[in-house]
Design a protein around this motif. Structure first.
Motif, PDB file in Angstrom:
ATOM      1  N   LYS A  29      28.263  23.604 -80.112  1.00 47.81           N
ATOM      2  CA  LYS A  29      27.022  24.245 -79.686  1.00 47.81           C
ATOM      3  C   LYS A  29      26.203  24.713 -80.884  1.00 47.81           C
ATOM      4  O   LYS A  29      24.969  24.674 -80.853  1.00 47.81           O
ATOM      5  CB  LYS A  29      27.338  25.414 -78.757  1.00 47.81           C
ATOM      6  N   LYS A  30      26.862  25.147 -81.958  1.00 53.22           N
ATOM      7  CA  LYS A  30      26.142  25.559 -83.157  1.00 53.22           C
ATOM      8  C   LYS A  30      25.439  24.381 -83.823  1.00 53.22           C
ATOM      9  O   LYS A  30      24.368  24.528 -84.413  1.00 53.22           O
ATOM     10  CB  LYS A  30      27.104  26.212 -84.156  1.00 53.22           C
ATOM     11  N   LYS A  34      17.589  20.833 -80.260  1.00 51.82           N
ATOM     12  CA  LYS A  34      16.884  20.833 -78.982  1.00 51.82           C
ATOM     13  C   LYS A  34      17.111  19.547 -78.201  1.00 51.82           C
ATOM     14  O   LYS A  34      17.230  19.560 -76.969  1.00 51.82           O
ATOM     15  CB  LYS A  34      15.388  21.044 -79.206  1.00 51.82           C
ATOM     16  N   LYS A  35      17.193  18.418 -78.915  1.00 53.84           N
ATOM     17  CA  LYS A  35      17.340  17.135 -78.228  1.00 53.84           C
ATOM     18  C   LYS A  35      18.750  16.929 -77.696  1.00 53.84           C
ATOM     19  O   LYS A  35      18.944  16.290 -76.661  1.00 53.84           O
ATOM     20  CB  LYS A  35      16.974  15.997 -79.185  1.00 53.84           C
ATOM     21  N   THR A  36      19.741  17.450 -78.406  1.00 53.07           N
ATOM     22  CA  THR A  36      21.134  17.182 -78.030  1.00 53.07           C
ATOM     23  C   THR A  36      21.786  18.326 -77.272  1.00 53.07           C
ATOM     24  O   THR A  36      22.908  18.179 -76.794  1.00 53.07           O
ATOM     25  CB  THR A  36      21.967  16.892 -79.285  1.00 53.07           C
ATOM     26  N   ARG A  37      21.085  19.479 -77.146  1.00 52.57           N
ATOM     27  CA  ARG A  37      21.738  20.669 -76.585  1.00 52.57           C
ATOM     28  C   ARG A  37      22.245  20.431 -75.160  1.00 52.57           C
ATOM     29  O   ARG A  37      23.353  20.820 -74.808  1.00 52.57           O
ATOM     30  CB  ARG A  37      20.778  21.854 -76.622  1.00 52.57           C
ATOM     31  N   LYS A  38      21.424  19.798 -74.307  1.00 50.99           N
ATOM     32  CA  LYS A  38      21.846  19.591 -72.918  1.00 50.99           C
ATOM     33  C   LYS A  38      23.097  18.724 -72.852  1.00 50.99           C
ATOM     34  O   LYS A  38      24.053  19.036 -72.131  1.00 50.99           O
ATOM     35  CB  LYS A  38      20.721  18.951 -72.101  1.00 50.99           C
ATOM     36  N   GLY A  39      23.091  17.637 -73.620  1.00 49.18           N
ATOM     37  CA  GLY A  39      24.250  16.757 -73.618  1.00 49.18           C
ATOM     38  C   GLY A  39      25.490  17.451 -74.142  1.00 49.18           C
ATOM     39  O   GLY A  39      26.588  17.274 -73.610  1.00 49.18           O
ATOM     40  N   VAL A  40      25.311  18.262 -75.192  1.00 48.73           N
ATOM     41  CA  VAL A  40      26.443  18.992 -75.760  1.00 48.73           C
ATOM     42  C   VAL A  40      26.979  19.999 -74.749  1.00 48.73           C
ATOM     43  O   VAL A  40      28.192  20.137 -74.563  1.00 48.73           O
ATOM     44  CB  VAL A  40      26.034  19.696 -77.066  1.00 48.73           C
ATOM     45  N   ASN A  41      26.078  20.734 -74.076  1.00 49.64           N
ATOM     46  CA  ASN A  41      26.511  21.710 -73.075  1.00 49.64           C
ATOM     47  C   ASN A  41      27.264  21.036 -71.929  1.00 49.64           C
ATOM     48  O   ASN A  41      28.278  21.553 -71.448  1.00 49.64           O
ATOM     49  CB  ASN A  41      25.308  22.480 -72.532  1.00 49.64           C
ATOM     50  N   ASP A  42      26.753  19.879 -71.484  1.00 55.32           N
ATOM     51  CA  ASP A  42      27.431  19.143 -70.404  1.00 55.32           C
ATOM     52  C   ASP A  42      28.824  18.698 -70.852  1.00 55.32           C
ATOM     53  O   ASP A  42      29.792  18.790 -70.087  1.00 55.32           O
ATOM     54  CB  ASP A  42      26.609  17.921 -69.990  1.00 55.32           C
ATOM     55  N   GLU A  43      28.907  18.222 -72.093  1.00 58.43           N
ATOM     56  CA  GLU A  43      30.211  17.778 -72.607  1.00 58.43           C
ATOM     57  C   GLU A  43      31.182  18.948 -72.710  1.00 58.43           C
ATOM     58  O   GLU A  43      32.358  18.830 -72.357  1.00 58.43           O
ATOM     59  CB  GLU A  43      30.048  17.122 -73.982  1.00 58.43           C
TER      60      GLU A  43
END
Length: 315
Positions: A29-30, A34-43
């Motif tokens: 998460k760190k 902005k572009k990858t945050r949603k995908g990272v949170n879902d993962e």
């Protein structure tokens, strides 16, 4: 034959797995933008859910219960149904047999049983959620007490930069970092991307992104010198080369060796503890120091794991 894992050992392992996952999720998460945050949170949500389900199944197996969640629910419902005859008898006894009017406010036994089942199911879910939350809270507390390896590594690397007269160029952590860092070094050092074997993409010498050209240069050199590298591979040569050329597979020491040879350069890889891996072509000559590049190697500072940054000489 290994002895069965005790309940205490299982719980200790579960706590460690929770700590490790919390540290991994935190780093991911760190590192997100902005572009990858949603995908990272879902993962991260998926990883937490998978760990929770696996640990629940292992705990159920330890307690002699079914490890299938649906089967557990079925068994618990069957146990609930065993109480139905008594509930029905009680419901029958509550009815008037003297001809008087029944109490319309009383619920039929079947509705009472359904309500009891719902309440029991809610209680089970609440109990499991509370146990999981307690485990997560304990893991977070233990993780908070651990040293911040990321910050420690950053501090040590800055000390090494000062020692060697280097400054860092941050490279995107996307699986291409080694190749992108080498491309940045080759460009800023004025060496140019000129491998001894000119890489070809789709059979043609095509202008591509710098990191992609470096990927193909590494793959082409390995392909033309298979005896030097085949012993280090755990899969067929063609499969390995395809990963280098066409995927985001990470690069490592073997790819650095190929790049040092195909570009005729010396590659210095700086670690946080001050260690410098020196990788160079076997035919390097004294005075070739001007054809050297520097990379910074990180183990803890990026969410995806191992990472390379480009290190440029300070003026």
């Amino acid at each position: 034959m290994d002895s069965p894992e005790t309940l205490e050992a299982l719980q200790a392992r579960h706590r460690k797995e929770q700590r490790d996952l919390i540290a991994r999720v935190t780093q991911k998460k760190k590192s997100a933008n902005k572009k990858t945050r949603k995908g990272v949170n879902d993962e991260c949500d998926r990883l937490e859910q998978e760990l929770q389900e696996r640990q629940a199944q292992e705990l159920a197996a330890q307690n002699g219960e079914s490890t299938d969640i649906g089967e557990q629910e079925k068994q618990e419902e069957e146990r609930d149904e065993e109480t139905q005859p008594a509930d029905i008898e009680n419901g029958v006894e509550s009815l008037s047999i003297s001809g008087s009017q029944p109490d319309n406010s009383a619920q039929p036994p079947t509705q009472q049983n359904a309500k009891k089942k719902q309440n029991r199911a809610k209680a089970r879910l609440a109990r499991r959620a509370a146990e999981h939350e307690a485990l997560v809270a304990e893991a977070k507390a233990e993780a908070a007490a651990l040293p911040d390896l990321r910050e420690q590594e950053r501090i040590r690397m800055r000390e090494q930069f000062a020692k060697y007269g280097l400054k860092e160029k941050e490279i995107r952590a996307d699986g291409h970092c080694l190749y992108a860092a080498v491309a940045d070094q080759m460009e800023t050092a004025g060496l140019g991307l000129k491998p001894r074997i000119q890489p070809k993409i789709n059979g043609e010498e095509t202008k591509v992104l710098p990191y992609k050209a470096v990927r193909y240069a590494a793959a082409d050199f390995i392909e033309h010198n298979p005896d030097d590298f085949a012993g280090f591979m755990e899969e067929p040569l063609e499969d390995y080369l395809q990963k280098i050329r066409d995927t985001g597979e990470w690069g490592g020491h073997m790819e650095l060796m190929a790049l040092a040879k195909t570009y005729g350069i010396k590659i210095n890889v700086l670690h946080g503890d001050g260690q410098v891996d020196k990788i160079e072509a076997s035919d390097a000559k004294p005075g070739d120091e001007e054809n050297e590049i520097w990379l910074g190697y990180y183990r803890h500072s990026h969410g995806l794991g191992e990472h390379y940054n480009s290190l440029r000489k300070t003026p």
